[in-house]
Design a protein around this motif. Structure first.
Motif, PDB file in Angstrom:
ATOM      1  N   ASP A  78       5.716   7.621 -24.612  1.00 26.22           N
ATOM      2  CA  ASP A  78       6.411   8.676 -23.763  1.00 26.22           C
ATOM      3  C   ASP A  78       6.466  10.142 -24.046  1.00 26.22           C
ATOM      4  O   ASP A  78       6.917  11.016 -23.253  1.00 26.22           O
ATOM      5  CB  ASP A  78       7.852   8.222 -23.465  1.00 26.22           C
ATOM      6  N   LYS A  79       5.971  10.290 -25.293  1.00 25.72           N
ATOM      7  CA  LYS A  79       5.773  11.943 -25.957  1.00 25.72           C
ATOM      8  C   LYS A  79       5.032  12.729 -24.495  1.00 25.72           C
ATOM      9  O   LYS A  79       4.070  12.442 -24.413  1.00 25.72           O
ATOM     10  CB  LYS A  79       5.253  11.985 -27.306  1.00 25.72           C
ATOM     11  N   ASN A  80       5.930  14.000 -24.612  1.00 27.86           N
ATOM     12  CA  ASN A  80       5.079  14.962 -23.788  1.00 27.86           C
ATOM     13  C   ASN A  80       4.585  14.551 -22.388  1.00 27.86           C
ATOM     14  O   ASN A  80       3.494  15.021 -22.161  1.00 27.86           O
ATOM     15  CB  ASN A  80       4.030  15.601 -24.641  1.00 27.86           C
ATOM     16  N   SER A  81       5.629  13.677 -21.701  1.00 22.05           N
ATOM     17  CA  SER A  81       4.959  13.013 -20.767  1.00 22.05           C
ATOM     18  C   SER A  81       6.280  13.570 -19.432  1.00 22.05           C
ATOM     19  O   SER A  81       5.785  12.949 -18.334  1.00 22.05           O
ATOM     20  CB  SER A  81       4.728  11.695 -20.550  1.00 22.05           C
ATOM     21  N   PHE A  82       7.194  14.386 -19.766  1.00 18.73           N
ATOM     22  CA  PHE A  82       8.115  14.711 -18.667  1.00 18.73           C
ATOM     23  C   PHE A  82       8.162  16.009 -18.251  1.00 18.73           C
ATOM     24  O   PHE A  82       8.080  16.723 -19.172  1.00 18.73           O
ATOM     25  CB  PHE A  82       9.237  14.008 -19.301  1.00 18.73           C
TER      26      PHE A  82
ATOM     27  N   LYS B  54      14.657   9.646 -16.453  1.00 21.52           N
ATOM     28  CA  LYS B  54      15.548   9.515 -17.598  1.00 21.52           C
ATOM     29  C   LYS B  54      16.955  10.236 -17.463  1.00 21.52           C
ATOM     30  O   LYS B  54      16.425  11.438 -16.925  1.00 21.52           O
ATOM     31  CB  LYS B  54      14.493   9.646 -19.043  1.00 21.52           C
TER      32      LYS B  54
ATOM     33  N   TYR C 233      10.161  17.018 -27.700  1.00 20.22           N
ATOM     34  CA  TYR C 233       9.372  15.967 -27.903  1.00 20.22           C
ATOM     35  C   TYR C 233       9.090  15.435 -26.333  1.00 20.22           C
ATOM     36  O   TYR C 233       7.576  14.754 -26.432  1.00 20.22           O
ATOM     37  CB  TYR C 233      10.222  14.762 -28.463  1.00 20.22           C
ATOM     38  N   TYR C 234       9.655  15.343 -25.544  1.00 23.55           N
ATOM     39  CA  TYR C 234       9.354  14.842 -24.108  1.00 23.55           C
ATOM     40  C   TYR C 234       8.667  15.797 -23.216  1.00 23.55           C
ATOM     41  O   TYR C 234       7.936  15.564 -22.354  1.00 23.55           O
ATOM     42  CB  TYR C 234      10.342  14.174 -23.456  1.00 23.55           C
TER      43      TYR C 234
ATOM     44  N   TYR D  79      12.943  14.144 -16.907  1.00 21.09           N
ATOM     45  CA  TYR D  79      14.033  13.607 -17.897  1.00 21.09           C
ATOM     46  C   TYR D  79      15.158  14.847 -17.758  1.00 21.09           C
ATOM     47  O   TYR D  79      14.840  16.135 -18.090  1.00 21.09           O
ATOM     48  CB  TYR D  79      13.425  13.673 -19.377  1.00 21.09           C
TER      49      TYR D  79
ATOM     50  N   GLU E  75      14.246   4.554 -26.810  1.00 17.12           N
ATOM     51  CA  GLU E  75      13.667   4.157 -25.691  1.00 17.12           C
ATOM     52  C   GLU E  75      13.629   2.593 -25.542  1.00 17.12           C
ATOM     53  O   GLU E  75      13.090   2.114 -24.551  1.00 17.12           O
ATOM     54  CB  GLU E  75      11.897   4.470 -26.241  1.00 17.12           C
TER      55      GLU E  75
ATOM     56  N   THR F  52      11.159  18.473 -18.112  1.00 14.26           N
ATOM     57  CA  THR F  52      12.690  18.137 -18.425  1.00 14.26           C
ATOM     58  C   THR F  52      13.476  19.472 -17.967  1.00 14.26           C
ATOM     59  O   THR F  52      13.038  20.695 -17.800  1.00 14.26           O
ATOM     60  CB  THR F  52      12.660  18.454 -20.128  1.00 14.26           C
TER      61      THR F  52
END
Length: 398
Positions: free
Chosen positions: A86-90, A215, A61-62, A163, A35, A92
């Protein structure tokens, strides 16, 4: 010792490793390092070195849909105790190009079909974030790059962060290069087709502000395909030689000793820890991915292979090299031959094999046209030669 952890040999699903009580060497502290790097990343490592496991772990994780599973998956890891914002915020979306059939005649069709299925899965998993009209509009497009572009535009308007992961990005292109030849490879990477258009889209998204692509993380075993398909590497930042993540993949000596001591104490590994370590140093050690690195690494696949076989046989494995690694030998042959004739690279590889050292600049980016020029020292395959030189000499692979 009760409830002994299983050895996660060839396992690349982080969630399964945790649910099935497998031994996991905690590398999650490197999420902080990732990060601190730019948002669009490209990383190359040798085969069977833990790339797929890392890509899978990062998805857990994301992924915003995995928020309720965070404690279950990461409670006993470094990142579980020190999570990032940023954890669990995308949202994917992940591609694994090893799943694409490397057939010269039909690879573009298989590629398009695979991308289409991943898009369908993405829309199903995150259907609550898209309206029915938005999903309908996405599905009206016939070309995969148009569908992906619309997805990212919608996400951008809705302030949804995406992501995108690509694991083994060069898997089927490398196979085509080594089995069908340079002409077929160039047609795939330079010609008009969905594969090249896919990377053109990524190139455009990474250069646009507020594109919806927040990302990007791409893994592979060489920079060759990326150089060719994008006309010079310009998608994100190549972090392959970054010293801060040298230990990102592979095992340190301390980590290997911890693994051996665990199974020795459990009574499953009857061999002495130091004896195993000495043997492993001769066969699996000496990987280093940065001139700034102070630590040499062991091949993680080989370590897990050794432990599993040693536990079953109650002695050292009959064969000390995982046979799955042999797939790379054909690629090594390609590096040292042109039209079945040895080229200048053979002398370099021979020098590494017998002298165990060579002085050369490291080329970390080059197209296939320069692959066989004598100035090129192909870092990751020559590392493989250094580590496995005994086997290669015995089998006379050249």
């Amino acid at each position: 010792m009760q409830n002994i952890k299983k050895i996660p040999y060839v396992e690349a699903d982080y969630g399964k490793i945790k649910r099935k009580n497998m031994f996991y060497i905690d590398k999650t502290r490197f999420i902080h390092e990732l990060e601190n790097l730019p948002n669009y990343l490209f990383l190359i490592r040798p085969r069977r070195f833990g790339k797929s496991l890392w890509v899978n772990l990062l998805q857990y994780y994301y992924d915003i849909n995995m928020k309720d599973k965070f404690e279950e998956l990461f409670k006993d890891t470094y990142i579980g105790q020190h999570p990032t914002s940023d954890k669990n915020s995308f949202l994917t979306i992940a591609f694994n190009f090893s799943m694409i059939k490397p057939s010269k005649k039909t690879v573009q069709t298989y590629f398009e079909r695979y991308i289409q299925r991943v898009i369908e899965d993405f829309l199903e998993r995150y259907h609550s974030y898209f309206s029915k009209d938005e999903i309908l509009k996405i599905n009206t497009f016939s070309l995969i790059e148009d569908k992906l572009q619309e997805i990212f535009f919608i996400c951008s308007r809705k302030m949804l962060e995406v992501y995108l992961f690509i694991d083994e990005y060069d898997n089927f292109t490398n196979t085509i290069l080594t089995t069908s030849g340079t002409e077929a490879y160039i047609e795939l990477t330079h010609g008009e087709g969905q594969f090249k258009h896919f990377f053109n889209l990524l190139k455009g998204l990474t250069s646009m502000p507020n594109s919806g692509l927040s990302k990007l993380f791409i893994t592979g075993v060489s920079p060759v395909t990326m150089d060719d398909v994008t006309s010079g590497f310009n998608i994100g930042t190549n972090i392959s030689l970054d010293g801060t993540i040298n230990e990102f993949m592979g095992f340190t000596e301390t980590e290997v000793r911890t693994l051996l001591n665990y199974y020795n104490k459990a009574g499953l590994l009857t061999l002495d820890t130091e004896y195993c370590l000495d043997l492993m140093k001769k066969w699996y050690n000496n990987y280093s991915f940065s001139s700034d690195a102070n630590t040499q690494l062991f091949n993680s696949d080989m370590i897990l292979f050794f432990c599993q076989k040693a536990i079953i046989r109650k002695t050292i494995p009959e064969k000390l090299i995982d046979q799955n690694i042999k797939i790379d030998y054909k690629k090594l042959r390609y590096l040292v031959t042109i039209d079945n004739q040895l080229n200048g690279n053979f002398n370099r590889l021979k020098s590494i094999t017998f002298d165990q050292e060579i002085l050369s600049d490291i080329e970390d980016s080059f197209p296939v046209a320069e692959l066989t020029k004598q100035k090129i020292l192909y870092l990751y395959y020559t590392i493989l030669v250094c580590s496995l030189y005994k086997v290669k000499v015995e089998e006379n692979i050249f």
